[in-house]
Design a protein around this motif. Structure first.
Motif, PDB file in Angstrom:
ATOM      1  N   TRP A  78       0.815  -1.214   0.000  1.00 14.87           N
ATOM      2  CA  TRP A  78       0.000   0.000   0.000  1.00 14.87           C
ATOM      3  C   TRP A  78       0.852   1.269   0.000  1.00 14.87           C
ATOM      4  CZ3 TRP A  78      -4.921  -0.105  -1.148  1.00 14.87           C
ATOM      5  CH2 TRP A  78      -5.688  -1.250  -0.867  1.00 14.87           C
ATOM      6  N   VAL A  79       2.124   1.142   0.338  1.00 17.33           N
ATOM      7  CA  VAL A  79       2.999   2.312   0.459  1.00 17.33           C
ATOM      8  C   VAL A  79       3.689   2.559  -0.887  1.00 17.33           C
ATOM      9  CG1 VAL A  79       5.038   3.248   1.614  1.00 17.33           C
ATOM     10  CG2 VAL A  79       3.325   1.978   2.930  1.00 17.33           C
ATOM     11  N   ILE A  80       3.610   3.805  -1.347  1.00 16.76           N
ATOM     12  CA  ILE A  80       4.152   4.197  -2.642  1.00 16.76           C
ATOM     13  C   ILE A  80       5.269   5.215  -2.426  1.00 16.76           C
ATOM     14  CG2 ILE A  80       3.617   5.146  -4.918  1.00 16.76           C
ATOM     15  CD1 ILE A  80       2.013   2.589  -4.143  1.00 16.76           C
ATOM     16  N   ASP A  81       6.423   4.970  -3.044  1.00 12.80           N
ATOM     17  CA  ASP A  81       7.553   5.898  -2.990  1.00 12.80           C
ATOM     18  C   ASP A  81       7.385   6.908  -4.128  1.00 12.80           C
ATOM     19  OD1 ASP A  81       9.966   7.215  -2.901  1.00 12.80           O
ATOM     20  OD2 ASP A  81      11.137   5.403  -2.555  1.00 12.80           O
ATOM     21  N   THR A  82       7.388   8.191  -3.801  1.00 14.98           N
ATOM     22  CA  THR A  82       7.167   9.236  -4.813  1.00 14.98           C
ATOM     23  C   THR A  82       8.437  10.018  -5.141  1.00 14.98           C
ATOM     24  OG1 THR A  82       6.583  10.942  -3.197  1.00 14.98           O
ATOM     25  CG2 THR A  82       4.795   9.510  -3.991  1.00 14.98           C
ATOM     26  N   ARG A  83       9.598   9.560  -4.693  1.00 16.00           N
ATOM     27  CA  ARG A  83      10.827  10.333  -4.893  1.00 16.00           C
ATOM     28  C   ARG A  83      11.122  10.619  -6.356  1.00 16.00           C
ATOM     29  NH1 ARG A  83      14.956   7.023  -1.350  1.00 16.00           N
ATOM     30  NH2 ARG A  83      13.527   5.446  -2.095  1.00 16.00           N
ATOM     31  N   GLU A  84      10.778   9.684  -7.249  1.00 17.63           N
ATOM     32  CA  GLU A  84      11.106   9.901  -8.657  1.00 17.63           C
ATOM     33  C   GLU A  84      10.333  11.068  -9.273  1.00 17.63           C
ATOM     34  OE1 GLU A  84       8.667   6.986 -11.495  1.00 17.63           O
ATOM     35  OE2 GLU A  84       9.829   5.907  -9.982  1.00 17.63           O
ATOM     36  N   ILE A 138      -7.230  -6.212  -4.406  1.00 20.41           N
ATOM     37  CA  ILE A 138      -7.755  -4.932  -4.868  1.00 20.41           C
ATOM     38  C   ILE A 138      -6.835  -4.457  -5.981  1.00 20.41           C
ATOM     39  CG2 ILE A 138      -8.206  -2.528  -4.254  1.00 20.41           C
ATOM     40  CD1 ILE A 138      -8.728  -3.529  -1.371  1.00 20.41           C
ATOM     41  N   ALA A 139      -7.400  -4.200  -7.153  1.00 25.05           N
ATOM     42  CA  ALA A 139      -6.619  -3.731  -8.303  1.00 25.05           C
ATOM     43  C   ALA A 139      -6.577  -2.201  -8.297  1.00 25.05           C
ATOM     44  CB  ALA A 139      -7.229  -4.245  -9.595  1.00 25.05           C
ATOM     45  N   LEU A 140      -5.370  -1.650  -8.320  1.00 27.45           N
ATOM     46  CA  LEU A 140      -5.170  -0.208  -8.336  1.00 27.45           C
ATOM     47  C   LEU A 140      -4.685   0.205  -9.725  1.00 27.45           C
ATOM     48  CD1 LEU A 140      -3.209   0.204  -4.971  1.00 27.45           C
ATOM     49  CD2 LEU A 140      -5.672   0.468  -5.342  1.00 27.45           C
ATOM     50  N   ASP A 141      -5.328   1.187 -10.318  1.00 30.61           N
ATOM     51  CA  ASP A 141      -4.921   1.750 -11.604  1.00 30.61           C
ATOM     52  C   ASP A 141      -4.893   3.256 -11.399  1.00 30.61           C
ATOM     53  OD1 ASP A 141      -4.341   2.352 -14.200  1.00 30.61           O
ATOM     54  OD2 ASP A 141      -6.197   1.536 -15.050  1.00 30.61           O
ATOM     55  N   LEU A 142      -3.707   3.805 -11.117  1.00 32.89           N
ATOM     56  CA  LEU A 142      -3.594   5.171 -10.628  1.00 32.89           C
ATOM     57  C   LEU A 142      -2.603   5.998 -11.430  1.00 32.89           C
ATOM     58  CD1 LEU A 142      -3.318   4.293  -6.826  1.00 32.89           C
ATOM     59  CD2 LEU A 142      -5.396   4.947  -8.065  1.00 32.89           C
ATOM     60  N   LEU A 143      -2.766   7.310 -11.339  1.00 30.94           N
ATOM     61  CA  LEU A 143      -1.814   8.274 -11.865  1.00 30.94           C
ATOM     62  C   LEU A 143      -1.352   9.121 -10.696  1.00 30.94           C
ATOM     63  CD1 LEU A 143      -0.415   9.682 -14.290  1.00 30.94           C
ATOM     64  CD2 LEU A 143      -2.399  11.215 -14.369  1.00 30.94           C
ATOM     65  N   LEU A 144      -0.030   9.199 -10.498  1.00 24.94           N
ATOM     66  CA  LEU A 144       0.550  10.034  -9.459  1.00 24.94           C
ATOM     67  C   LEU A 144       1.127  11.267 -10.142  1.00 24.94           C
ATOM     68  CD1 LEU A 144       0.430   7.163  -8.206  1.00 24.94           C
ATOM     69  CD2 LEU A 144       2.485   7.738  -6.953  1.00 24.94           C
ATOM     70  N   GLU A 145       0.670  12.455  -9.724  1.00 23.31           N
ATOM     71  CA  GLU A 145       1.131  13.701 -10.330  1.00 23.31           C
ATOM     72  C   GLU A 145       1.709  14.619  -9.262  1.00 23.31           C
ATOM     73  OE1 GLU A 145      -1.636  15.339 -13.567  1.00 23.31           O
ATOM     74  OE2 GLU A 145      -2.985  14.236 -12.238  1.00 23.31           O
ATOM     75  N   SER A 146       2.868  15.159  -9.551  1.00 23.78           N
ATOM     76  CA  SER A 146       3.462  16.137  -8.657  1.00 23.78           C
ATOM     77  C   SER A 146       2.792  17.483  -8.899  1.00 23.78           C
ATOM     78  CB  SER A 146       4.967  16.238  -8.923  1.00 23.78           C
ATOM     79  OG  SER A 146       5.546  17.196  -8.066  1.00 23.78           O
ATOM     80  N   VAL A 147       2.287  18.086  -7.823  1.00 25.05           N
ATOM     81  CA  VAL A 147       1.702  19.428  -7.886  1.00 25.05           C
ATOM     82  C   VAL A 147       2.402  20.288  -6.843  1.00 25.05           C
ATOM     83  CG1 VAL A 147      -0.529  18.635  -8.775  1.00 25.05           C
ATOM     84  CG2 VAL A 147      -0.176  18.780  -6.306  1.00 25.05           C
ATOM     85  N   VAL A 148       2.116  21.565  -6.837  1.00 19.17           N
ATOM     86  CA  VAL A 148       2.817  22.489  -5.936  1.00 19.17           C
ATOM     87  C   VAL A 148       2.706  22.064  -4.479  1.00 19.17           C
ATOM     88  CG1 VAL A 148       2.884  24.865  -5.082  1.00 19.17           C
ATOM     89  CG2 VAL A 148       2.578  24.423  -7.523  1.00 19.17           C
ATOM     90  N   GLU A 149       1.522  21.611  -4.054  1.00 21.93           N
ATOM     91  CA  GLU A 149       1.279  21.299  -2.648  1.00 21.93           C
ATOM     92  C   GLU A 149       1.625  19.867  -2.241  1.00 21.93           C
ATOM     93  OE1 GLU A 149       0.078  23.450  -0.098  1.00 21.93           O
ATOM     94  OE2 GLU A 149       0.751  24.862  -1.619  1.00 21.93           O
ATOM     95  N   GLY A 150       1.877  18.987  -3.215  1.00 22.12           N
ATOM     96  CA  GLY A 150       2.157  17.593  -2.865  1.00 22.12           C
ATOM     97  C   GLY A 150       2.031  16.675  -4.066  1.00 22.12           C
ATOM     98  N   VAL A 151       1.474  15.495  -3.832  1.00 22.05           N
ATOM     99  CA  VAL A 151       1.270  14.510  -4.893  1.00 22.05           C
ATOM    100  C   VAL A 151      -0.221  14.233  -4.991  1.00 22.05           C
ATOM    101  CG1 VAL A 151       1.728  12.144  -5.654  1.00 22.05           C
ATOM    102  CG2 VAL A 151       3.555  13.482  -4.576  1.00 22.05           C
ATOM    103  N   LEU A 152      -0.759  14.437  -6.190  1.00 21.64           N
ATOM    104  CA  LEU A 152      -2.169  14.189  -6.452  1.00 21.64           C
ATOM    105  C   LEU A 152      -2.305  12.776  -7.021  1.00 21.64           C
ATOM    106  CD1 LEU A 152      -5.067  15.368  -6.546  1.00 21.64           C
ATOM    107  CD2 LEU A 152      -4.573  16.023  -8.923  1.00 21.64           C
TER     108      LEU A 152
END
Length: 195
Positions: free
Chosen positions: A14-20, A55-69
Protein backbone atom coordinates in the motif's frame (compact mmCIF):
# COMPACT_ATOMS: atom_id res chain seq x y z
CA UNK A 1 4.82 13.68 13.51
CA UNK A 2 3.63 10.40 15.02
CA UNK A 3 5.63 7.18 15.01
CA UNK A 4 3.04 5.57 12.75
CA UNK A 5 3.41 8.29 10.12
CA UNK A 6 7.21 8.25 10.28
CA UNK A 7 7.50 4.50 9.82
CA UNK A 8 5.99 3.83 6.39
CA UNK A 9 7.56 0.63 5.11
CA UNK A 10 8.11 0.50 1.35
CA UNK A 11 7.73 -3.30 1.49
CA UNK A 12 4.06 -2.74 2.33
CA UNK A 13 2.19 -2.96 -1.02
CA UNK A 14 0.00 0.00 0.00
CA UNK A 15 3.00 2.31 0.46
CA UNK A 16 4.15 4.20 -2.64
CA UNK A 17 7.55 5.90 -2.99
CA UNK A 18 7.17 9.24 -4.81
CA UNK A 19 10.83 10.33 -4.89
CA UNK A 20 11.11 9.90 -8.66
CA UNK A 21 8.54 12.69 -9.10
CA UNK A 22 11.14 14.97 -7.49
CA UNK A 23 8.74 17.65 -6.27
CA UNK A 24 8.62 19.04 -9.78
CA UNK A 25 5.04 20.12 -10.62
CA UNK A 26 3.90 18.48 -13.82
CA UNK A 27 5.88 15.26 -13.33
CA UNK A 28 3.71 12.15 -13.28
CA UNK A 29 3.81 8.39 -13.37
CA UNK A 30 1.32 5.59 -13.80
CA UNK A 31 0.92 2.97 -11.12
CA UNK A 32 -0.81 -0.36 -11.53
CA UNK A 33 -0.70 -3.07 -8.87
CA UNK A 34 -2.82 -5.66 -7.13
CA UNK A 35 -2.84 -5.47 -3.35
CA UNK A 36 -3.96 -8.38 -1.15
CA UNK A 37 -6.79 -7.80 1.30
CA UNK A 38 -5.43 -8.57 4.78
CA UNK A 39 -8.82 -8.45 6.56
CA UNK A 40 -12.34 -8.58 5.12
CA UNK A 41 -13.76 -5.15 4.23
CA UNK A 42 -17.47 -4.46 4.61
CA UNK A 43 -20.30 -5.76 6.73
CA UNK A 44 -19.93 -9.48 7.59
CA UNK A 45 -23.09 -11.42 6.80
CA UNK A 46 -24.20 -8.75 4.30
CA UNK A 47 -21.45 -8.08 1.72
CA UNK A 48 -17.66 -8.01 2.01
CA UNK A 49 -14.48 -7.86 0.02
CA UNK A 50 -13.08 -11.12 1.32
CA UNK A 51 -9.81 -11.61 3.10
CA UNK A 52 -7.19 -12.99 0.71
CA UNK A 53 -8.78 -11.44 -2.39
CA UNK A 54 -7.06 -8.59 -4.24
CA UNK A 55 -7.75 -4.93 -4.87
CA UNK A 56 -6.62 -3.73 -8.30
CA UNK A 57 -5.17 -0.21 -8.34
CA UNK A 58 -4.92 1.75 -11.60
CA UNK A 59 -3.59 5.17 -10.63
CA UNK A 60 -1.81 8.27 -11.87
CA UNK A 61 0.55 10.03 -9.46
CA UNK A 62 1.13 13.70 -10.33
CA UNK A 63 3.46 16.14 -8.66
CA UNK A 64 1.70 19.43 -7.89
CA UNK A 65 2.82 22.49 -5.94
CA UNK A 66 1.28 21.30 -2.65
CA UNK A 67 2.16 17.59 -2.87
CA UNK A 68 1.27 14.51 -4.89
CA UNK A 69 -2.17 14.19 -6.45
CA UNK A 70 -3.37 10.60 -6.81
CA UNK A 71 -6.18 9.93 -9.28
CA UNK A 72 -7.56 6.72 -10.77
CA UNK A 73 -9.57 3.68 -9.81
CA UNK A 74 -9.51 0.84 -7.32
CA UNK A 75 -11.61 -2.25 -7.93
CA UNK A 76 -12.34 -5.45 -6.05
CA UNK A 77 -14.67 -8.43 -6.01
CA UNK A 78 -17.32 -8.54 -3.28
CA UNK A 79 -19.42 -11.44 -2.02
CA UNK A 80 -22.44 -11.57 0.26
CA UNK A 81 -26.12 -12.40 0.25
CA UNK A 82 -29.23 -10.77 -1.14
CA UNK A 83 -30.95 -8.69 1.52
CA UNK A 84 -34.40 -9.86 0.32
CA UNK A 85 -34.09 -13.57 -0.54
CA UNK A 86 -30.75 -14.42 1.15
CA UNK A 87 -29.31 -16.03 -2.01
CA UNK A 88 -25.52 -15.74 -2.34
CA UNK A 89 -24.40 -12.89 -4.58
CA UNK A 90 -21.14 -11.67 -6.04
CA UNK A 91 -20.38 -8.30 -7.53
CA UNK A 92 -17.48 -6.14 -8.65
CA UNK A 93 -17.08 -2.77 -6.98
CA UNK A 94 -15.03 0.09 -8.40
CA UNK A 95 -14.25 3.49 -6.95
CA UNK A 96 -12.71 6.60 -8.46
CA UNK A 97 -10.04 8.32 -6.39
CA UNK A 98 -8.83 11.91 -6.33
CA UNK A 99 -6.67 12.47 -3.28
CA UNK A 100 -3.97 15.03 -2.51
CA UNK A 101 -1.08 13.93 -0.30
CA UNK A 102 0.52 17.11 1.03
CA UNK A 103 4.25 17.79 1.37
CA UNK A 104 5.34 18.28 5.01
CA UNK A 105 6.22 21.96 4.45
CA UNK A 106 3.27 22.89 2.22
CA UNK A 107 0.45 25.34 2.91
CA UNK A 108 -2.02 22.45 2.70
CA UNK A 109 -0.15 20.54 5.38
CA UNK A 110 -0.03 23.62 7.61
CA UNK A 111 -3.68 24.63 7.19
CA UNK A 112 -5.56 21.32 7.37
CA UNK A 113 -6.25 18.87 10.15
CA UNK A 114 -4.41 15.55 9.97
CA UNK A 115 -7.56 13.65 8.92
CA UNK A 116 -8.60 16.20 6.26
CA UNK A 117 -5.80 15.53 3.79
CA UNK A 118 -3.24 12.80 3.25
CA UNK A 119 0.40 13.46 4.09
CA UNK A 120 3.68 12.45 2.50
CA UNK A 121 6.12 10.91 4.96
CA UNK A 122 9.72 10.74 3.73
CA UNK A 123 8.36 11.04 0.16
CA UNK A 124 6.09 8.03 0.72
CA UNK A 125 2.31 7.81 0.76
CA UNK A 126 0.07 5.19 2.34
CA UNK A 127 -2.93 4.49 0.09
CA UNK A 128 -4.59 1.90 2.33
CA UNK A 129 -6.83 4.16 4.49
CA UNK A 130 -8.11 6.14 1.49
CA UNK A 131 -8.83 3.10 -0.70
CA UNK A 132 -10.23 0.98 2.14
CA UNK A 133 -12.65 3.66 3.32
CA UNK A 134 -13.86 4.48 -0.20
CA UNK A 135 -14.42 0.81 -1.09
CA UNK A 136 -16.39 0.12 2.11
CA UNK A 137 -18.58 3.17 1.44
CA UNK A 138 -19.17 1.99 -2.15
CA UNK A 139 -20.53 -1.40 -1.05
CA UNK A 140 -24.34 -1.55 -1.14
CA UNK A 141 -26.02 -1.37 2.27
CA UNK A 142 -28.81 -3.66 1.09
CA UNK A 143 -27.37 -5.80 -1.74
CA UNK A 144 -29.84 -7.45 -4.11
CA UNK A 145 -29.50 -10.46 -6.42
CA UNK A 146 -31.66 -8.47 -8.90
CA UNK A 147 -33.54 -5.19 -8.77
CA UNK A 148 -36.90 -7.00 -8.99
CA UNK A 149 -36.16 -9.63 -6.32
CA UNK A 150 -39.44 -10.22 -4.47
CA UNK A 151 -37.78 -11.77 -1.41
CA UNK A 152 -39.25 -14.55 0.71
CA UNK A 153 -42.84 -15.50 1.47
CA UNK A 154 -43.46 -14.37 5.06
CA UNK A 155 -45.73 -17.37 5.64
CA UNK A 156 -43.41 -20.21 4.65
CA UNK A 157 -40.03 -18.58 4.03
CA UNK A 158 -39.72 -19.89 0.45
CA UNK A 159 -38.35 -17.57 -2.22
CA UNK A 160 -41.27 -15.94 -4.09
CA UNK A 161 -39.59 -16.60 -7.45
CA UNK A 162 -39.70 -20.37 -6.75
CA UNK A 163 -43.41 -20.45 -5.83
CA UNK A 164 -46.42 -21.02 -8.07
CA UNK A 165 -48.47 -17.98 -9.11
CA UNK A 166 -51.28 -17.37 -6.66
CA UNK A 167 -49.32 -18.86 -3.75
CA UNK A 168 -50.74 -17.76 -0.42
CA UNK A 169 -51.49 -18.79 3.12
CA UNK A 170 -54.90 -18.74 4.79
CA UNK A 171 -54.92 -16.24 7.57
CA UNK A 172 -57.52 -16.07 10.27
CA UNK A 173 -58.70 -12.77 11.62
CA UNK A 174 -57.32 -12.78 15.18
CA UNK A 175 -60.74 -11.62 16.48
CA UNK A 176 -62.26 -14.95 15.29
CA UNK A 177 -59.27 -17.20 15.99
CA UNK A 178 -60.65 -18.55 19.31
CA UNK A 179 -64.02 -19.39 17.75
CA UNK A 180 -62.41 -21.12 14.79
CA UNK A 181 -60.18 -23.08 17.14
CA UNK A 182 -63.17 -24.19 19.20
CA UNK A 183 -65.75 -24.87 16.47
CA UNK A 184 -63.65 -25.51 13.38
CA UNK A 185 -63.78 -23.54 10.13
CA UNK A 186 -66.36 -20.76 10.10
CA UNK A 187 -68.68 -20.40 7.09
CA UNK A 188 -67.45 -18.10 4.33
CA UNK A 189 -69.52 -15.17 5.59
CA UNK A 190 -68.26 -15.36 9.17
CA UNK A 191 -69.65 -16.86 12.38
CA UNK A 192 -73.04 -15.03 12.13
CA UNK A 193 -73.95 -16.56 8.76
CA UNK A 194 -76.00 -19.74 8.73
CA UNK A 195 -74.79 -22.76 6.83
Amino acid sequence: MSDERSSLDIRNPWVIDTRELGRRPGQSRDLWREVPVAAALGVPGVIVITEGSEIALDLLLESVVEGVLVTGTASAHAAGECSRCLDPIEDDVEIHLTELFAYPDSTTEATTEEDEAGRLVDDKIDLEPVVRDALVLALPQAPLCSEDCAGLCPGCGVKWADLEPGHGHETIDPRWAALVERFGDAPAGGPDQEA
